[in-house]
Motif scaffolding. Structure first.
Motif, mmCIF file in Angstrom:
data_model
loop_
_atom_site.group_PDB
_atom_site.id
_atom_site.type_symbol
_atom_site.label_atom_id
_atom_site.label_comp_id
_atom_site.label_asym_id
_atom_site.label_seq_id
_atom_site.Cartn_x
_atom_site.Cartn_y
_atom_site.Cartn_z
ATOM 1 N N UNK A 57 0.830 -1.212 0.000
ATOM 2 C CA UNK A 57 0.000 0.000 0.000
ATOM 3 C C UNK A 57 0.858 1.254 0.000
ATOM 4 N N UNK A 58 0.532 2.169 -0.894
ATOM 5 C CA UNK A 58 1.163 3.492 -0.844
ATOM 6 C C UNK A 58 0.077 4.500 -0.506
ATOM 7 N N UNK A 59 0.456 5.562 0.183
ATOM 8 C CA UNK A 59 -0.540 6.595 0.433
ATOM 9 C C UNK A 59 0.065 7.971 0.227
ATOM 10 N N UNK A 60 -0.814 8.929 0.004
ATOM 11 C CA UNK A 60 -0.394 10.321 -0.079
ATOM 12 C C UNK A 60 -1.509 11.142 0.527
ATOM 13 N N UNK A 61 -1.156 12.232 1.174
ATOM 14 C CA UNK A 61 -2.175 13.075 1.792
ATOM 15 C C UNK A 61 -2.738 14.048 0.759
ATOM 16 N N UNK A 62 -4.039 14.266 0.824
ATOM 17 C CA UNK A 62 -4.636 15.379 0.081
ATOM 18 C C UNK A 62 -4.839 16.444 1.158
ATOM 19 N N UNK A 63 -3.912 17.375 1.236
ATOM 20 C CA UNK A 63 -3.788 18.220 2.426
ATOM 21 C C UNK A 63 -5.055 18.999 2.779
ATOM 22 N N UNK A 64 -5.573 19.738 1.789
ATOM 23 C CA UNK A 64 -6.606 20.702 2.167
ATOM 24 C C UNK A 64 -7.803 20.106 2.884
ATOM 25 N N UNK A 65 -8.524 19.148 2.291
ATOM 26 C CA UNK A 65 -9.643 18.620 3.069
ATOM 27 C C UNK A 65 -9.195 17.509 4.033
ATOM 28 N N UNK A 66 -7.923 17.320 4.230
ATOM 29 C CA UNK A 66 -7.379 16.288 5.114
ATOM 30 C C UNK A 66 -7.876 14.886 4.746
ATOM 31 N N UNK A 67 -7.725 14.571 3.477
ATOM 32 C CA UNK A 67 -8.047 13.229 3.024
ATOM 33 C C UNK A 67 -6.755 12.428 2.883
ATOM 34 N N UNK A 68 -6.921 11.100 2.794
ATOM 35 C CA UNK A 68 -5.783 10.236 2.498
ATOM 36 C C UNK A 68 -6.105 9.430 1.243
ATOM 37 N N UNK A 69 -5.160 9.429 0.322
ATOM 38 C CA UNK A 69 -5.349 8.694 -0.922
ATOM 39 C C UNK A 69 -4.469 7.447 -0.878
ATOM 40 N N UNK A 70 -5.062 6.316 -1.158
ATOM 41 C CA UNK A 70 -4.322 5.056 -1.133
ATOM 42 C C UNK A 70 -4.260 4.432 -2.520
ATOM 43 N N UNK A 71 -3.112 3.815 -2.810
ATOM 44 C CA UNK A 71 -3.000 2.971 -3.996
ATOM 45 C C UNK A 71 -2.471 1.643 -3.481
ATOM 46 N N UNK A 72 -3.175 0.558 -3.776
ATOM 47 C CA UNK A 72 -2.713 -0.716 -3.219
ATOM 48 C C UNK A 72 -2.835 -1.854 -4.221
ATOM 49 N N UNK A 73 -2.022 -2.871 -3.986
ATOM 50 C CA UNK A 73 -2.054 -4.063 -4.829
ATOM 51 C C UNK A 73 -1.782 -5.255 -3.910
ATOM 52 N N UNK A 74 -2.479 -6.384 -4.107
ATOM 53 C CA UNK A 74 -2.193 -7.549 -3.265
ATOM 54 C C UNK A 74 -0.720 -7.921 -3.391
ATOM 55 N N UNK A 75 -0.100 -8.241 -2.272
ATOM 56 C CA UNK A 75 1.339 -8.526 -2.270
ATOM 57 C C UNK A 75 1.665 -9.718 -3.167
ATOM 58 N N UNK A 76 0.808 -10.749 -3.136
ATOM 59 C CA UNK A 76 1.135 -11.930 -3.955
ATOM 60 C C UNK A 76 1.106 -11.586 -5.448
ATOM 61 N N UNK A 77 0.225 -10.667 -5.837
ATOM 62 C CA UNK A 77 0.224 -10.279 -7.251
ATOM 63 C C UNK A 77 1.506 -9.517 -7.600
ATOM 64 N N UNK A 78 1.878 -8.591 -6.712
ATOM 65 C CA UNK A 78 3.113 -7.834 -6.949
ATOM 66 C C UNK A 78 4.302 -8.782 -7.007
#
Lengths: 266, 328
Positions: free
Chosen positions: A240-261
């Motif tokens: 899982x990677x994440x990045x903050x969307x600062x202004x509205x204090x959101x968190x954005x995630x990008x993820x992939x199952x480890x076995x697939x990676x």
């Protein structure tokens, strides 16, 4: 000697040994994993910066409306201009410094001047007056389009507050177009940990509380560690990677199952 | 997917928005297009070129990895049905269309080939989709239904036509869209103290009679609904309004460009462009039923100053300043 040199050395010195092949392969896999992590992180960061720019753009457009002290004609003109020039803004309300709605304009409806609506106790007024800007929770119109209330107070107190209803489907487009392997996915949770954007519209509409999900807990605990391996609620490992969307204090995630990676790295 | 593709895919999609993502070397995809109007209609042409351009932006180029099969119905309902059948017979990968009758005709012909529509007034009421968030069949697209627009049009009419006393809402009863906009039109009429008049028309002769009656006394005005009939009959509507000194507001910009006083409505060229995001996703394997019906976000206003002058009207400077297009 760093690892690469060591491998080169190994390769040169003991060519006859199968270990060379194994080591080279291990190195290659390491490099691939490193690339995968980097790519995940870049995707999260890129998407979050696109979204931040979008929200900042809306803020600056709404901000124009409260630049001058109250004048009905001026506000009417600025409001109409904003609605026609900014596709994402569907409705705009102008509140005076007492929290009374003086003018409501919409792309789809007639102008409503001086409605009797008093918003002086609503967060969109009180929070905007206190902190200059207020981001409301994400809600859905007609069960299909994501929206957020954005309220901005004027630089001067007598500028009042402009309240915009902002269509966020652009964010859904950004999220839905992120492709990570076969089963990878990108999504956003809000400050309360509710799922607000997901390519699967049903999940998005359900606004699942993800605040206790390991990836959300981990992202909040170590915001500087942009990529992690966590177990999802079914015990499946995820990259899982994440990045903050600062202004509205959101968190954005990008993820992939480890076995697939891992399978892709083999 | 092989490792190399995974990494290439990641690398490529990092730079969002994506310029070119379509897979290369795939088989040729076929896009069927059912166009309800005339091939020489400038509006249809600009929509089509916006569509093709946006499609190329996603890496789908006509003649290289996609092929478009176009059918033009010339505004004829019976022809729309026949062409829908013909297009479905070609078994394309996806079919694009606009207007309610064309989308309904296609839906009747196929439950499997993905269909993307634009410019449909009310997709739920016309039975195209069960739900907006999850259409669940082989069809999705971009709707127009903003029921409150009826009031918006009348509000604009009252701003440009001072002394407005009566306003007619003109539509074709067979097109079945007026019911969507009627309540807000009537509510606006009440608040503006204007008498609402229902004006169904089925022919040029009925258009003429309606407009003559309205123009007989001062204080009359006209709002023309978006449906499959009115744009095809815009010439007689615009000319009758001019001859009878009747201020009118239209929902489609083509009316104002052709001599109508003012238009306000969804920017359809923009909608065609946006529809490409769905076409792209469906060509890549998404199911139409999983893609929510979307609504227009970009609206445009076109003011025809020549017509205003001929009617002796002064367009408020605020409206002129924000109009997307002013015709002088």
């Amino acid at each position: 000697m760093n690892r690469r040199e060591f491998i080169t050395f190994l390769g040169g010195a003991v060519t006859a040994f199968p270990i060379t092949w194994l080591a080279a392969r291990a190195l290659q896999n390491d490099q691939i994993r490193a690339l995968q992590l980097r790519a995940l992180r870049l995707q999260a960061e890129n998407a979050s910066s696109t979204i931040e720019q979008f929200i900042k753009g809306i803020e600056s457009q709404v901000g124009w409306n409260t630049r001058l002290p109250w004048s009905t004609d001026q506000r009417k003109f600025d409001g109409l201009r904003t609605l026609l020039q900014v596709p994402a803004i569907t409705e705009l309300s102008q509140l005076d410094s007492d929290g009374k709605e003086r003018l409501r304009q919409s792309k789809h409806g007639m102008d409503v001047p001086n409605s009797p609506i008093d918003l002086s106790h609503e967060p969109k007024f009180t929070e905007a007056m206190a902190k200059k800007v207020y981001y409301g929770p994400v809600y859905f119109r007609r069960e299909s389009e994501p929206y957020m209330t954005l309220a901005l107070a004027g630089i001067r107190r007598d500028g009042g507050v402009s309240v915009a209803e902002v269509n966020l489907k652009l964010i859904w487009d950004v999220i839905s177009q992120i492709k990570v392997g076969e089963h990878g996915v990108a999504y956003i949770v809000d400050a309360e940990g509710r799922l607000i954007f997901h390519p699967d519209i049903d999940l998005q509409l359900a606004q699942t509380d993800m605040s206790q999900f390991p990836q959300v807990v981990a992202a909040r605990a170590t915001p500087t560690q942009p990529v992690q391996v966590v177990k999802d609620i079914n015990g499946r490992k995820l990259l899982v990677a994440h990045a903050a969307v600062e202004s509205p204090r959101w968190l954005l995630f990008v993820e992939i199952p480890l076995d697939e990676a891992s399978a892709l790295a083999e | 997917m092989r490792r190399r593709e995974f990494i290439a895919g990641l690398g490529g999609s990092v730079a969002w928005p994506l310029a070119a993502r379509a897979q290369q070397g795939d088989r040729m995809r076929r896009i069927g297009m059912l166009r309800p109007f005339d091939e020489n209609d400038p509006v249809a042409k600009s929509q089509l070129s916006a569509f093709a351009q946006a499609l190329a932006g996603f890496g789908w180029t006509d003649g290289r990895n996609v092929r478009m099969d176009l059918r033009w119905a010339g505004g004829d309902i019976n022809r729309i049905r026949a062409l829908a059948q013909e297009l479905v017979g070609l078994q394309p990968d996806i079919i694009m269309t606009n207007t309610t009758p064309a989308a309904v005709a296609l839906r009747r012909e196929t439950q499997t080939i993905p269909i993307v529509f634009v410019g449909v007034n009310d997709p739920v009421a016309s039975g195209l989709v069960a739900r907006l968030d999850r259409p669940s069949g082989n069809i999705t697209g971009f709707a127009l239904v903003e029921a409150s627009l009826g009031g918006k049009w009348l509000g604009l009419l009252s701003e440009i036509a001072p002394g407005l006393k009566r306003a007619a809402i003109m539509f074709n009863p067979d097109a079945g869209t007026v019911s969507t906009y009627m309540p807000s039109f009537e509510a606006a009429a009440r608040s503006l103290k204007v008498e609402p008049i229902v004006a169904p028309v089925r022919s040029d002769a009925e258009i003429e009679t309606t407009i003559i009656t309205l123009g007989r006394e001062p204080g009359g005005g006209l709002v023309v609904m978006p449906d499959i009939f009115t744009p095809a009959h815009r010439a007689p509507i615009i000319s009758a309004a001019a001859r009878n000194n009747l201020p009118a507001v239209y929902s489609l910009s083509v009316f104002a460009r052709d001599g109508g006083l003012l238009s306000y409505g969804a920017d359809l060229v923009d909608t065609w462009r946006r529809a490409v995001t769905y076409v792209d996703r469906i060509l890549r394997g998404a199911k139409p039923g999983d893609l929510p019906v979307q609504f227009p976000t970009k609206f445009e206003m076109v003011v025809n100053l020549k017509t205003a002058k001929a009617l002796g009207l002064t367009i408020p400077p605020n409206l002129l300043a924000v109009a997307d297009e002013v015709i002088e």
